[in-house]
Design a protein around this motif. Structure first.
Motif, PDB file in Angstrom:
ATOM      1  N   GLU A   1      53.433  24.652 -25.878  1.00 59.24           N
ATOM      2  CA  GLU A   1      53.623  26.044 -25.139  1.00 59.24           C
ATOM      3  C   GLU A   1      52.632  26.972 -25.721  1.00 59.24           C
ATOM      4  O   GLU A   1      52.657  27.219 -26.924  1.00 59.24           O
ATOM      5  CB  GLU A   1      55.016  26.446 -25.211  1.00 59.24           C
ATOM      6  CG  GLU A   1      55.287  27.368 -23.936  1.00 59.24           C
ATOM      7  CD  GLU A   1      56.818  27.777 -23.811  1.00 59.24           C
ATOM      8  OE1 GLU A   1      57.296  28.543 -24.709  1.00 59.24           O
ATOM      9  OE2 GLU A   1      57.455  26.962 -22.977  1.00 59.24           O
TER      10      GLU A   1
ATOM     11  N   LEU B   1      56.789  21.753 -28.765  1.00 58.18           N
ATOM     12  CA  LEU B   1      57.885  21.514 -27.779  1.00 58.18           C
ATOM     13  C   LEU B   1      58.783  20.233 -28.254  1.00 58.18           C
ATOM     14  O   LEU B   1      60.038  20.221 -28.318  1.00 58.18           O
ATOM     15  CB  LEU B   1      57.554  21.375 -26.485  1.00 58.18           C
ATOM     16  CG  LEU B   1      56.999  22.603 -25.929  1.00 58.18           C
ATOM     17  CD1 LEU B   1      56.561  22.606 -24.223  1.00 58.18           C
ATOM     18  CD2 LEU B   1      57.915  23.896 -25.908  1.00 58.18           C
TER      19      LEU B   1
ATOM     20  N   LYS C   1      49.228  21.242 -23.563  1.00 56.66           N
ATOM     21  CA  LYS C   1      50.090  22.018 -22.770  1.00 56.66           C
ATOM     22  C   LYS C   1      50.293  20.849 -21.713  1.00 56.66           C
ATOM     23  O   LYS C   1      51.432  20.730 -21.291  1.00 56.66           O
ATOM     24  CB  LYS C   1      49.304  23.309 -22.506  1.00 56.66           C
ATOM     25  CG  LYS C   1      50.524  24.006 -21.723  1.00 56.66           C
ATOM     26  CD  LYS C   1      49.958  25.276 -21.268  1.00 56.66           C
ATOM     27  CE  LYS C   1      50.709  26.037 -20.153  1.00 56.66           C
ATOM     28  NZ  LYS C   1      50.157  27.321 -19.779  1.00 56.66           N
ATOM     29  N   LYS C   2      49.197  20.465 -21.212  1.00 56.50           N
ATOM     30  CA  LYS C   2      49.477  19.533 -19.805  1.00 56.50           C
ATOM     31  C   LYS C   2      50.217  18.326 -20.274  1.00 56.50           C
ATOM     32  O   LYS C   2      50.901  17.772 -19.372  1.00 56.50           O
ATOM     33  CB  LYS C   2      47.911  19.155 -19.689  1.00 56.50           C
ATOM     34  CG  LYS C   2      47.074  20.003 -18.811  1.00 56.50           C
ATOM     35  CD  LYS C   2      45.771  19.546 -18.763  1.00 56.50           C
ATOM     36  CE  LYS C   2      44.620  20.716 -17.999  1.00 56.50           C
ATOM     37  NZ  LYS C   2      43.429  20.298 -17.843  1.00 56.50           N
TER      38      LYS C   2
ATOM     39  N   SER D   1      52.853  18.491 -22.057  1.00 59.60           N
ATOM     40  CA  SER D   1      53.981  19.327 -22.396  1.00 59.60           C
ATOM     41  C   SER D   1      54.548  18.900 -23.779  1.00 59.60           C
ATOM     42  O   SER D   1      55.464  18.865 -24.193  1.00 59.60           O
ATOM     43  CB  SER D   1      55.166  18.575 -21.478  1.00 59.60           C
ATOM     44  OG  SER D   1      55.124  18.630 -19.970  1.00 59.60           O
TER      45      SER D   1
END
Length: 215
Positions: free
Chosen positions: A194, A203, A188-189, A191
């Motif tokens: 999600e 993503l 998640k960090k 990107s």
């Protein structure tokens, strides 16, 4: 507006799918309908036409682990239907879904009479062996962060969504929930994903694929 053609999973051609479909029976399954129970003998090959199916197992404590999903463009149960072997997983419709079913006897009749189907089935079975070998290699050699990325890439649907609680995701990877959650947070960090309750969304498939590649 016409629906786009589903992307076929590796080892399957339009020609072979079309030939098998012409000799099968099209069926509709309701949300939550259990189609195959673990331990039952396979009787049919399933060609997924619409919707989504899950394949899962239940351990001796009653905990369910979803190993993946099958969507339009994929097949389920080829080897089992050919050999009438007991199913290793539960096969269930996640939503209202449609599949074309080809029986054991019809499969063997087609193998005997149609060289296109015969070659296609041999190729698909060979690809399945390659996938299983690759998975075993990953389990032995890749770090958890890359195994997680590969699992998400393989099992997320067309929109990039994987509906799976973190506890079940952890069981599929053979690690603790904390370890799986930590690696998800790292993705998640970056990107790449999600995280929502009971759901992970990829993503950027290309970036996640690059991240998952062996060093």
């Amino acid at each position: 507006m016409a629906k786009p053609k589903p992307r076929l999973e590796p080892g399957i051609s339009e020609e072979v799918i079309g030939a098998l479909r012409a000799h099968g029976k099209r069926r509709t399954y309701q949300t939550g309908q259990l189609i195959v129970t673990a331990g039952d003998d396979f009787e049919e090959l399933f060609i997924i036409e619409e919707g989504k199916f899950s394949y899962s197992s239940i351990d001796r404590h009653g905990n369910a682990s979803v190993y993946g999903y099958k969507e339009a463009g994929s097949m389920w149960g080829l080897a089992g239907a050919l050999m009438r072997t007991p199913a290793s997983f539960f096969f269930e419709a996640v939503e209202e879904s449609v599949a074309t079913c080809v029986s054991h006897d019809e499969l063997w009749r087609l193998i005997d009479s149609d060289p296109i189907i015969r070659r296609g089935i041999i190729y698909r079975l060979g690809w399945a062996v390659f996938e299983a070998t690759s998975f075993g290699h990953q389990e032995r050699t890749l770090p958890l962060k890359k195994r997680l990325a590969n699992f998400l890439l393989k099992n997320a649907d067309e929109s990039g969504t994987l509906e799976l609680p973190q506890s079940v995701l952890a069981r599929n990877l053979g690690v603790s929930r904390f370890a799986a959650g930590t690696q998800l947070q790292n993705l998640k960090k970056l990107s790449l994903v999600e995280i929502e309750y009971g759901r992970v969304r990829v993503l950027n498939r290309d970036q996640l694929r690059a991240f998952a590649a062996p060093d």
